[in-house]
Design a protein around this motif. Structure first.
Motif, PDB file in Angstrom:
ATOM      1  N   SER A   9       0.828  -1.194   0.000  1.00 53.85           N
ATOM      2  CA  SER A   9       0.000   0.000   0.000  1.00 53.85           C
ATOM      3  C   SER A   9       0.865   1.247   0.000  1.00 53.85           C
ATOM      4  O   SER A   9       1.158   1.802   1.035  1.00 53.85           O
ATOM      5  CB  SER A   9      -0.920  -0.002   1.222  1.00 53.85           C
ATOM      6  N   VAL A  10       1.299   1.672  -1.172  1.00 59.10           N
ATOM      7  CA  VAL A  10       2.049   2.909  -1.258  1.00 59.10           C
ATOM      8  C   VAL A  10       1.203   4.016  -1.885  1.00 59.10           C
ATOM      9  O   VAL A  10       1.610   5.149  -1.929  1.00 59.10           O
ATOM     10  CB  VAL A  10       3.361   2.744  -2.056  1.00 59.10           C
ATOM     11  N   GLU A  11       0.034   3.677  -2.354  1.00 58.97           N
ATOM     12  CA  GLU A  11      -0.871   4.675  -2.905  1.00 58.97           C
ATOM     13  C   GLU A  11      -1.726   5.243  -1.786  1.00 58.97           C
ATOM     14  O   GLU A  11      -2.110   4.536  -0.865  1.00 58.97           O
ATOM     15  CB  GLU A  11      -1.771   4.055  -3.980  1.00 58.97           C
ATOM     16  N   PRO A  12      -2.016   6.523  -1.846  1.00 59.28           N
ATOM     17  CA  PRO A  12      -2.803   7.140  -0.782  1.00 59.28           C
ATOM     18  C   PRO A  12      -4.203   6.555  -0.683  1.00 59.28           C
ATOM     19  O   PRO A  12      -4.823   6.213  -1.681  1.00 59.28           O
ATOM     20  CB  PRO A  12      -2.858   8.609  -1.185  1.00 59.28           C
ATOM     21  N   HIS A  23      -1.832   4.123   7.436  1.00 59.86           N
ATOM     22  CA  HIS A  23      -0.669   3.799   6.601  1.00 59.86           C
ATOM     23  C   HIS A  23       0.596   3.768   7.465  1.00 59.86           C
ATOM     24  O   HIS A  23       1.393   2.834   7.376  1.00 59.86           O
ATOM     25  CB  HIS A  23      -0.518   4.836   5.484  1.00 59.86           C
ATOM     26  N   LEU A  24       0.767   4.784   8.296  1.00 57.55           N
ATOM     27  CA  LEU A  24       1.938   4.841   9.163  1.00 57.55           C
ATOM     28  C   LEU A  24       1.988   3.643  10.097  1.00 57.55           C
ATOM     29  O   LEU A  24       3.040   3.043  10.291  1.00 57.55           O
ATOM     30  CB  LEU A  24       1.943   6.140   9.973  1.00 57.55           C
ATOM     31  N   SER A  29       4.523  -1.501  11.638  1.00 55.13           N
ATOM     32  CA  SER A  29       4.009  -2.747  12.232  1.00 55.13           C
ATOM     33  C   SER A  29       3.277  -2.483  13.548  1.00 55.13           C
ATOM     34  O   SER A  29       3.333  -3.285  14.478  1.00 55.13           O
ATOM     35  CB  SER A  29       5.149  -3.747  12.449  1.00 55.13           C
ATOM     36  N   GLY A  30       2.616  -1.348  13.623  1.00 58.48           N
ATOM     37  CA  GLY A  30       1.810  -1.030  14.788  1.00 58.48           C
ATOM     38  C   GLY A  30       2.607  -0.623  16.015  1.00 58.48           C
ATOM     39  O   GLY A  30       2.055  -0.507  17.109  1.00 58.48           O
ATOM     40  N   ASP A  31       3.901  -0.367  15.880  1.00 58.67           N
ATOM     41  CA  ASP A  31       4.753   0.038  17.001  1.00 58.67           C
ATOM     42  C   ASP A  31       4.520   1.526  17.283  1.00 58.67           C
ATOM     43  O   ASP A  31       5.029   2.393  16.569  1.00 58.67           O
ATOM     44  CB  ASP A  31       6.212  -0.234  16.650  1.00 58.67           C
ATOM     45  N   ALA A  32       3.757   1.815  18.335  1.00 60.13           N
ATOM     46  CA  ALA A  32       3.370   3.193  18.634  1.00 60.13           C
ATOM     47  C   ALA A  32       4.573   4.086  18.917  1.00 60.13           C
ATOM     48  O   ALA A  32       4.594   5.255  18.504  1.00 60.13           O
ATOM     49  CB  ALA A  32       2.394   3.220  19.809  1.00 60.13           C
ATOM     50  N   ALA A  33       5.571   3.572  19.605  1.00 61.41           N
ATOM     51  CA  ALA A  33       6.762   4.371  19.903  1.00 61.41           C
ATOM     52  C   ALA A  33       7.503   4.722  18.617  1.00 61.41           C
ATOM     53  O   ALA A  33       7.971   5.858  18.439  1.00 61.41           O
ATOM     54  CB  ALA A  33       7.678   3.619  20.868  1.00 61.41           C
ATOM     55  N   LEU A  34       7.594   3.762  17.712  1.00 58.22           N
ATOM     56  CA  LEU A  34       8.247   4.009  16.432  1.00 58.22           C
ATOM     57  C   LEU A  34       7.443   5.015  15.605  1.00 58.22           C
ATOM     58  O   LEU A  34       8.021   5.902  14.961  1.00 58.22           O
ATOM     59  CB  LEU A  34       8.434   2.701  15.662  1.00 58.22           C
ATOM     60  N   VAL A  76       5.313   8.410   5.734  1.00 56.47           N
ATOM     61  CA  VAL A  76       4.474   8.623   6.917  1.00 56.47           C
ATOM     62  C   VAL A  76       2.993   8.734   6.577  1.00 56.47           C
ATOM     63  O   VAL A  76       2.160   8.838   7.471  1.00 56.47           O
ATOM     64  CB  VAL A  76       4.913   9.867   7.740  1.00 56.47           C
ATOM     65  N   GLY A  77       2.666   8.756   5.303  1.00 51.77           N
ATOM     66  CA  GLY A  77       1.264   8.871   4.911  1.00 51.77           C
ATOM     67  C   GLY A  77       0.778  10.308   4.828  1.00 51.77           C
ATOM     68  O   GLY A  77      -0.414  10.573   4.967  1.00 51.77           O
ATOM     69  N   ALA A  78       1.692  11.237   4.580  1.00 51.61           N
ATOM     70  CA  ALA A  78       1.319  12.645   4.409  1.00 51.61           C
ATOM     71  C   ALA A  78       1.086  12.873   2.913  1.00 51.61           C
ATOM     72  O   ALA A  78       1.897  13.469   2.211  1.00 51.61           O
ATOM     73  CB  ALA A  78       2.410  13.563   4.957  1.00 51.61           C
ATOM     74  N   TRP A  79      -0.042  12.374   2.434  1.00 52.92           N
ATOM     75  CA  TRP A  79      -0.292  12.331   0.994  1.00 52.92           C
ATOM     76  C   TRP A  79      -0.396  13.708   0.358  1.00 52.92           C
ATOM     77  O   TRP A  79       0.065  13.907  -0.770  1.00 52.92           O
ATOM     78  CB  TRP A  79      -1.544  11.509   0.701  1.00 52.92           C
TER      79      TRP A  79
END
Length: 122
Positions: A9-12, A23-24, A29-34, A76-79
């Motif tokens: 999933s690289v498309e917005p 997306h982020l 992988s769901g790592d909130a700290a990351l 980061v998903g800032a489309w």
């Protein structure tokens, strides 16, 4: 995780916000700290670019900065930022005036920074 999944999933996605946090989350992988760390790094880069946009006029420099920001924004998903950075890249390559494109990029960066601030402070 397979590479196929990582790049699937690289498309917005159709979102109204400046950031696609789903997306982020997939990218980290769901790592909130990351996620928080990546957002903080992107915010720092975006702020730098925002300040540089006013001062830089050299098309080659603008192109390089737009390309770098574009890649980071997609990560980061800032489309909206990515789309505006791509528009600046195209303007620089085609040697077109970039005033309106720079203004659009600055606005999208400001919106993304505001949303990142809300996420990190919330």
């Amino acid at each position: 995780m397979s590479l196929a999944y990582a790049y699937q999933s690289v498309e917005p996605l159709p979102v109204e916000r400046s950031l696609d946090l789903d997306h982020l989350s997939r990218r980290t992988s769901g790592d909130a700290a990351l996620e928080r760390e990546v957002l903080a790094i992107f915010r720092r880069q975006a702020r730098q670019v925002l300040f540089q946009l006013e001062a830089m006029t050299d098309p080659h420099t603008r192109l390089k900065i737009a390309q770098s920001l574009n890649g980071s924004a997609k990560g980061v998903g800032a489309w909206r930022v990515a789309e505006a950075a791509e528009a600046l890249e195209a303007a620089m390559r085609d040697e077109r005036p970039a005033g309106a494109v720079v203004a659009d990029l600055a606005e999208s960066i400001s919106d993304a920074i505001g949303e990142i601030d809300n996420v990190l402070e919330g």
